[in-house]
Motif scaffolding. Sequence first.
Motif, PDB file in Angstrom:
ATOM      1  N   LEU A 151      90.109  21.957  39.092  1.00 46.16           N
ATOM      2  CA  LEU A 151      89.435  22.038  37.798  1.00 46.16           C
ATOM      3  C   LEU A 151      87.948  21.881  38.054  1.00 46.16           C
ATOM      4  O   LEU A 151      87.502  20.835  38.533  1.00 46.16           O
ATOM      5  CB  LEU A 151      89.953  20.943  36.875  1.00 46.16           C
ATOM      6  N   GLN A 152      87.179  22.913  37.729  1.00 43.01           N
ATOM      7  CA  GLN A 152      85.763  22.936  38.097  1.00 43.01           C
ATOM      8  C   GLN A 152      84.879  23.223  36.887  1.00 43.01           C
ATOM      9  O   GLN A 152      85.170  24.111  36.098  1.00 43.01           O
ATOM     10  CB  GLN A 152      85.538  24.002  39.167  1.00 43.01           C
ATOM     11  N   VAL A 153      83.824  22.441  36.763  1.00 36.49           N
ATOM     12  CA  VAL A 153      82.834  22.636  35.703  1.00 36.49           C
ATOM     13  C   VAL A 153      81.480  22.817  36.357  1.00 36.49           C
ATOM     14  O   VAL A 153      81.038  21.969  37.135  1.00 36.49           O
ATOM     15  CB  VAL A 153      82.790  21.429  34.739  1.00 36.49           C
ATOM     16  N   THR A 154      80.816  23.926  36.067  1.00 35.33           N
ATOM     17  CA  THR A 154      79.472  24.161  36.599  1.00 35.33           C
ATOM     18  C   THR A 154      78.452  24.154  35.461  1.00 35.33           C
ATOM     19  O   THR A 154      78.821  24.150  34.281  1.00 35.33           O
ATOM     20  CB  THR A 154      79.383  25.500  37.353  1.00 35.33           C
ATOM     21  N   ARG A 155      77.200  24.208  35.834  1.00 37.64           N
ATOM     22  CA  ARG A 155      76.134  24.185  34.827  1.00 37.64           C
ATOM     23  C   ARG A 155      76.073  25.493  34.030  1.00 37.64           C
ATOM     24  O   ARG A 155      75.379  25.595  33.038  1.00 37.64           O
ATOM     25  CB  ARG A 155      74.778  23.903  35.495  1.00 37.64           C
ATOM     26  N   GLY A 156      76.829  26.486  34.457  1.00 33.11           N
ATOM     27  CA  GLY A 156      76.922  27.723  33.705  1.00 33.11           C
ATOM     28  C   GLY A 156      76.003  28.815  34.219  1.00 33.11           C
ATOM     29  O   GLY A 156      75.422  28.728  35.304  1.00 33.11           O
ATOM     30  N   ARG A 157      75.843  29.853  33.416  1.00 30.41           N
ATOM     31  CA  ARG A 157      75.119  31.050  33.829  1.00 30.41           C
ATOM     32  C   ARG A 157      73.607  30.837  33.733  1.00 30.41           C
ATOM     33  O   ARG A 157      73.104  30.205  32.807  1.00 30.41           O
ATOM     34  CB  ARG A 157      75.551  32.229  32.956  1.00 30.41           C
ATOM     35  N   LYS A 158      72.898  31.407  34.699  1.00 28.35           N
ATOM     36  CA  LYS A 158      71.440  31.319  34.745  1.00 28.35           C
ATOM     37  C   LYS A 158      70.842  32.666  34.333  1.00 28.35           C
ATOM     38  O   LYS A 158      71.452  33.719  34.526  1.00 28.35           O
ATOM     39  CB  LYS A 158      70.979  30.959  36.157  1.00 28.35           C
ATOM     40  N   THR A 218      67.997  33.605  39.291  1.00 31.24           N
ATOM     41  CA  THR A 218      68.282  32.613  40.314  1.00 31.24           C
ATOM     42  C   THR A 218      67.154  31.592  40.397  1.00 31.24           C
ATOM     43  O   THR A 218      65.992  31.890  40.095  1.00 31.24           O
ATOM     44  CB  THR A 218      68.465  33.283  41.686  1.00 31.24           C
ATOM     45  N   GLY A 219      67.519  30.408  40.797  1.00 24.86           N
ATOM     46  CA  GLY A 219      66.556  29.312  40.900  1.00 24.86           C
ATOM     47  C   GLY A 219      67.251  27.995  40.642  1.00 24.86           C
ATOM     48  O   GLY A 219      68.178  27.915  39.838  1.00 24.86           O
ATOM     49  N   MET A 220      66.797  26.950  41.317  1.00 23.36           N
ATOM     50  CA  MET A 220      67.479  25.669  41.220  1.00 23.36           C
ATOM     51  C   MET A 220      67.193  24.897  39.940  1.00 23.36           C
ATOM     52  O   MET A 220      67.946  24.004  39.562  1.00 23.36           O
ATOM     53  CB  MET A 220      67.127  24.812  42.438  1.00 23.36           C
ATOM     54  N   ASN A 221      66.127  25.199  39.256  1.00 24.05           N
ATOM     55  CA  ASN A 221      65.734  24.445  38.064  1.00 24.05           C
ATOM     56  C   ASN A 221      66.767  24.645  36.944  1.00 24.05           C
ATOM     57  O   ASN A 221      67.008  25.771  36.504  1.00 24.05           O
ATOM     58  CB  ASN A 221      64.367  24.908  37.583  1.00 24.05           C
ATOM     59  N   PRO A 222      67.386  23.563  36.449  1.00 26.72           N
ATOM     60  CA  PRO A 222      68.345  23.696  35.346  1.00 26.72           C
ATOM     61  C   PRO A 222      67.746  24.295  34.074  1.00 26.72           C
ATOM     62  O   PRO A 222      68.486  24.761  33.205  1.00 26.72           O
ATOM     63  CB  PRO A 222      68.803  22.250  35.112  1.00 26.72           C
ATOM     64  N   MET A 223      66.429  24.306  33.975  1.00 28.79           N
ATOM     65  CA  MET A 223      65.795  24.939  32.816  1.00 28.79           C
ATOM     66  C   MET A 223      66.049  26.447  32.779  1.00 28.79           C
ATOM     67  O   MET A 223      65.872  27.094  31.750  1.00 28.79           O
ATOM     68  CB  MET A 223      64.287  24.668  32.825  1.00 28.79           C
ATOM     69  N   LEU A 224      66.483  27.010  33.894  1.00 29.31           N
ATOM     70  CA  LEU A 224      66.792  28.440  33.956  1.00 29.31           C
ATOM     71  C   LEU A 224      68.176  28.755  33.398  1.00 29.31           C
ATOM     72  O   LEU A 224      68.530  29.924  33.258  1.00 29.31           O
ATOM     73  CB  LEU A 224      66.697  28.939  35.397  1.00 29.31           C
ATOM     74  N   ASN A 225      68.937  27.726  33.094  1.00 26.35           N
ATOM     75  CA  ASN A 225      70.296  27.965  32.608  1.00 26.35           C
ATOM     76  C   ASN A 225      70.308  28.372  31.151  1.00 26.35           C
ATOM     77  O   ASN A 225      69.536  27.864  30.335  1.00 26.35           O
ATOM     78  CB  ASN A 225      71.160  26.714  32.812  1.00 26.35           C
ATOM     79  N   LEU A 226      71.217  29.293  30.847  1.00 27.34           N
ATOM     80  CA  LEU A 226      71.360  29.789  29.484  1.00 27.34           C
ATOM     81  C   LEU A 226      72.357  28.970  28.682  1.00 27.34           C
ATOM     82  O   LEU A 226      72.305  28.967  27.449  1.00 27.34           O
ATOM     83  CB  LEU A 226      71.819  31.262  29.514  1.00 27.34           C
ATOM     84  N   GLY A 227      73.300  28.308  29.388  1.00 27.84           N
ATOM     85  CA  GLY A 227      74.352  27.563  28.707  1.00 27.84           C
ATOM     86  C   GLY A 227      75.360  28.496  28.080  1.00 27.84           C
ATOM     87  O   GLY A 227      75.057  29.653  27.845  1.00 27.84           O
ATOM     88  N   PRO A 228      76.548  28.075  27.771  1.00 27.04           N
ATOM     89  CA  PRO A 228      77.088  26.739  28.023  1.00 27.04           C
ATOM     90  C   PRO A 228      77.595  26.584  29.451  1.00 27.04           C
ATOM     91  O   PRO A 228      77.477  27.513  30.264  1.00 27.04           O
ATOM     92  CB  PRO A 228      78.247  26.669  27.026  1.00 27.04           C
ATOM     93  N   ALA A 229      78.162  25.422  29.745  1.00 31.22           N
ATOM     94  CA  ALA A 229      78.771  25.189  31.050  1.00 31.22           C
ATOM     95  C   ALA A 229      79.952  26.130  31.258  1.00 31.22           C
ATOM     96  O   ALA A 229      80.550  26.629  30.300  1.00 31.22           O
ATOM     97  CB  ALA A 229      79.238  23.736  31.157  1.00 31.22           C
ATOM     98  N   SER A 230      80.270  26.387  32.510  1.00 27.36           N
ATOM     99  CA  SER A 230      81.470  27.158  32.843  1.00 27.36           C
ATOM    100  C   SER A 230      82.601  26.202  33.202  1.00 27.36           C
ATOM    101  O   SER A 230      82.392  25.230  33.944  1.00 27.36           O
ATOM    102  CB  SER A 230      81.205  28.085  34.038  1.00 27.36           C
TER     103      SER A 230
END
Length: 294
Positions: free
Chosen positions: A97-104, A107-119
Amino acid sequence: MQIPNTDTIVYVNGRLVRKSEAVISIYDSGFCHGDGAYEGIRLYDGKVFRLEAHIRRLFEALTMLDIDPGVDQAGMIKIVRDTFAANELTTDLHMRLQVTRGRKRMTGMNPMLNLGPASIVAFVDHKPPIFDKAGITLITSTLRRASPNVIDAKIHHTNQLNQILANIEANRQGADEAIMLDDRGFVAETNSTTMFCVKDGVLMTPHPTYIVVGITRGILLQMAVEEGWGAKEADLSVYDFVTADEVFICGTVGELVPVKAIDGRALKGPIPGPVTVRLMEKYRALTRAEGTAV
């Protein structure tokens, strides 16, 4: 052990689909950066073993990673139960069972690049316990487990390159697993399991500083108390394991497995030893008696 690649039913972001048809965005944080948390969960005879404990540990990791899964613990439990229930097989199923920060958005490590929601993804495989219960061999890896001031191993995160590199060392030397030491030279764990040894009737395991605090590990320590044995966490070197009366590894995916050799040195017999055998029996009985029905 050769295990058939059964086309199981898996969960991908709200949908139950065949394993062979499961897809996720290449921009997912888990794919791009190993940015997420996971749990390994096993189904026995239609019941999920220690489900609540696994979900609690998953949410603790998500808290540390600042990932909002978009569901509460009850909702995550429902995902697990529904996914297992969608499969025809009712035993020897293992779920990651895996939860990631979701789609970006790029590419880039900064979570501010994420669109949400989590996957949220629940991989389901037909996977009986993966190790030979007659005994396995270990080598000592040249790699070290990271200390908490690098990354806290209690976070059950998806970035496992450290352990994968150690596993490669084991493969190259013809061993089943690799012992990983901490930065002081004491044993932390193997590349995928917790280690235990028995010496003079005392069950011992490394301190939980450089490792994920295993659910199986906690069960075995409690069983030792029930049996009236001594049990302790300690700083243990490879010497302590090589010279022990019994050595075994444990974890959800492999259950309990005796160790027969370390770094080419055959360990004392019989293998498995009496304490290991007793714990294997008790653990097997517990997995058959307890669980959350799907």
